[in-house]
Write a protein that holds these residues in place. Structure first.
Motif, short mmCIF file in Angstrom:
data_model
loop_
_atom_site.label_atom_id
_atom_site.label_comp_id
_atom_site.label_asym_id
_atom_site.label_seq_id
_atom_site.Cartn_x
_atom_site.Cartn_y
_atom_site.Cartn_z
N GLY A 239 4.86 -33.26 24.76
CA GLY A 239 4.08 -33.78 23.95
C GLY A 239 4.19 -33.53 22.59
O GLY A 239 3.33 -33.79 21.56
N ASN A 240 5.24 -32.78 22.13
CA ASN A 240 5.36 -32.12 20.87
C ASN A 240 6.64 -32.00 20.35
O ASN A 240 7.59 -32.29 21.22
N THR A 241 7.00 -31.98 19.15
CA THR A 241 8.30 -32.25 18.46
C THR A 241 8.91 -30.59 18.96
O THR A 241 8.29 -29.71 18.98
N GLU A 242 10.35 -30.94 18.94
CA GLU A 242 11.21 -29.54 19.34
C GLU A 242 10.49 -28.46 18.19
O GLU A 242 10.55 -27.18 18.35
N GLU A 243 10.73 -29.04 16.62
CA GLU A 243 10.32 -27.93 15.64
C GLU A 243 9.20 -27.46 15.62
O GLU A 243 8.93 -26.04 15.57
N ASN A 244 8.00 -28.00 16.03
CA ASN A 244 6.78 -27.41 16.09
C ASN A 244 6.58 -26.57 17.37
O ASN A 244 6.08 -25.47 17.26
N MET A 245 7.34 -26.82 18.54
CA MET A 245 7.35 -26.11 19.75
C MET A 245 8.11 -24.71 19.10
O MET A 245 7.36 -23.79 19.60
N GLN A 246 9.16 -24.64 18.67
CA GLN A 246 10.10 -23.67 18.27
C GLN A 246 9.24 -22.72 17.41
O GLN A 246 9.24 -21.57 17.55
N LYS A 247 8.55 -23.26 16.33
CA LYS A 247 7.70 -22.78 15.36
C LYS A 247 6.62 -21.72 15.96
O LYS A 247 6.38 -20.59 16.07
N TYR A 248 5.76 -22.41 16.91
CA TYR A 248 4.66 -21.87 17.90
C TYR A 248 5.34 -20.85 18.98
O TYR A 248 4.38 -19.78 18.95
N LEU A 249 6.43 -20.86 19.45
CA LEU A 249 7.09 -19.96 20.24
C LEU A 249 7.49 -18.79 19.40
O LEU A 249 7.05 -17.54 19.90
N ASP A 250 8.02 -18.99 18.47
CA ASP A 250 8.44 -18.06 17.65
C ASP A 250 7.48 -17.10 17.04
O ASP A 250 7.41 -15.87 17.32
N GLU A 251 6.22 -17.78 16.59
CA GLU A 251 5.18 -17.08 15.77
C GLU A 251 4.09 -16.53 17.24
O GLU A 251 3.78 -15.46 17.31
N GLY A 252 3.72 -17.16 18.06
CA GLY A 252 2.72 -17.12 19.12
C GLY A 252 3.28 -16.02 20.08
O GLY A 252 2.30 -15.44 20.55
N PHE A 253 4.65 -15.87 20.47
CA PHE A 253 4.79 -14.92 21.25
C PHE A 253 5.90 -13.93 20.75
O PHE A 253 6.74 -13.30 21.20
N SER A 254 5.69 -13.63 19.37
CA SER A 254 6.82 -12.53 18.84
C SER A 254 6.17 -11.14 19.50
O SER A 254 5.03 -11.20 19.95
N ILE A 255 7.11 -10.34 19.70
CA ILE A 255 6.88 -8.98 19.93
C ILE A 255 5.58 -8.40 19.24
O ILE A 255 4.73 -7.48 19.77
N ASP A 256 5.65 -8.40 17.92
CA ASP A 256 4.80 -8.08 17.02
C ASP A 256 3.46 -8.45 17.56
O ASP A 256 2.35 -7.65 17.69
N LYS A 257 3.12 -9.65 17.60
CA LYS A 257 1.99 -10.35 17.82
C LYS A 257 1.47 -9.72 19.17
O LYS A 257 0.39 -9.57 19.56
N LEU A 258 2.55 -9.81 20.28
CA LEU A 258 2.10 -9.40 21.46
C LEU A 258 1.74 -7.92 21.71
O LEU A 258 0.73 -7.37 22.42
N ILE A 259 2.23 -7.05 20.80
CA ILE A 259 2.03 -5.86 20.82
C ILE A 259 0.52 -5.51 20.39
O ILE A 259 -0.10 -4.51 20.75
N THR A 260 0.21 -6.31 19.33
CA THR A 260 -1.10 -6.23 18.55
C THR A 260 -2.16 -6.72 19.57
O THR A 260 -3.21 -6.07 19.64
N GLU A 261 -2.03 -7.51 20.34
CA GLU A 261 -2.81 -8.26 21.32
C GLU A 261 -2.93 -7.34 22.89
O GLU A 261 -4.09 -7.07 23.07
N LEU A 262 -1.78 -6.65 23.06
CA LEU A 262 -2.08 -5.66 24.01
C LEU A 262 -2.88 -4.45 23.75
O LEU A 262 -3.33 -3.73 24.40
#
Length: 175
Positions: free
Chosen positions: A32-55
């Motif tokens: 349901g989304n463009t490849e570009e928007n998906m890639q941007k979200y996957l890179d930002e939303g699931f970056s190691i830095d973001k996950l470390i902060t959340e954990l």
């Protein structure tokens, strides 16, 4: 019948969390989304830095759904100031319940949801709430079946696309 278990995610599980997070998000929303928007979200939303902060956030918790020592889904819960919207001390937010596509229909989501309910009840919270994409009827039906009712809407940005989430809540107490 194989038993699906939940396991609290720890910092040493971060690579596995990133993998399951990216894979399930992609499987759920890529069509349901463009490849570009998906890639941007996957890179930002699931970056190691973001996950470390959340954990490391004491108001956020992740749980894996495990089957035969394999991660097949996960749950993210937020309380207090870590909630994405309401930030009510008497509520728990289910930010994510995601299950690998090959395990859809096998009660994995229910196991993760039941874990969220258990956490909320142990803390004597008044309600659980969440946001679900308006174009995800499968998830909406799942939450309605579990007693959730819609109470508001909010915008979720995926890349440069603004999408509407239906906000739903389940009251746990009568006070």
């Amino acid at each position: 019948m194989e038993i699906i278990e939940t396991k609290k995610v720890a910092i040493q599980d971060i690579k596995e969390l990133q993998k399951i997070g990216r894979q399930t998000f992609y499987e759920t929303f890529a069509s349901g989304n463009t490849e570009e928007n998906m890639q941007k979200y996957l890179d930002e939303g699931f970056s190691i830095d973001k996950l470390i902060t959340e954990l490391n956030d004491t108001n956020a918790e992740f749980y894996f759904a495990m089957l035969d020592n394999n991660v097949i889904g996960y749950l993210k819960l937020n309380s207090g100031q870590s909630q994405t919207e309401l930030q009510d001390k008497n509520s728990l937010e289910i930010e994510r319940i995601y299950v690998l596509q090959q395990f859809h229909g096998k009660k994995v989501g229910q196991v993760l949801y039941d874990k969220a309910l258990q956490v909320a009840k142990e803390r004597n919270l008044e309600y659980i709430w969440l946001g679900v994409w308006e174009e995800n009827p499968r998830a909406i039906r799942f939450y309605e079946k579990n007693g959730f009712v819609a109470f508001d809407k909010h915008i979720f940005k995926l890349g440069n696309d603004e999408q509407t989430d239906i906000m739903m809540k389940l009251k746990l107490t009568d006070n």
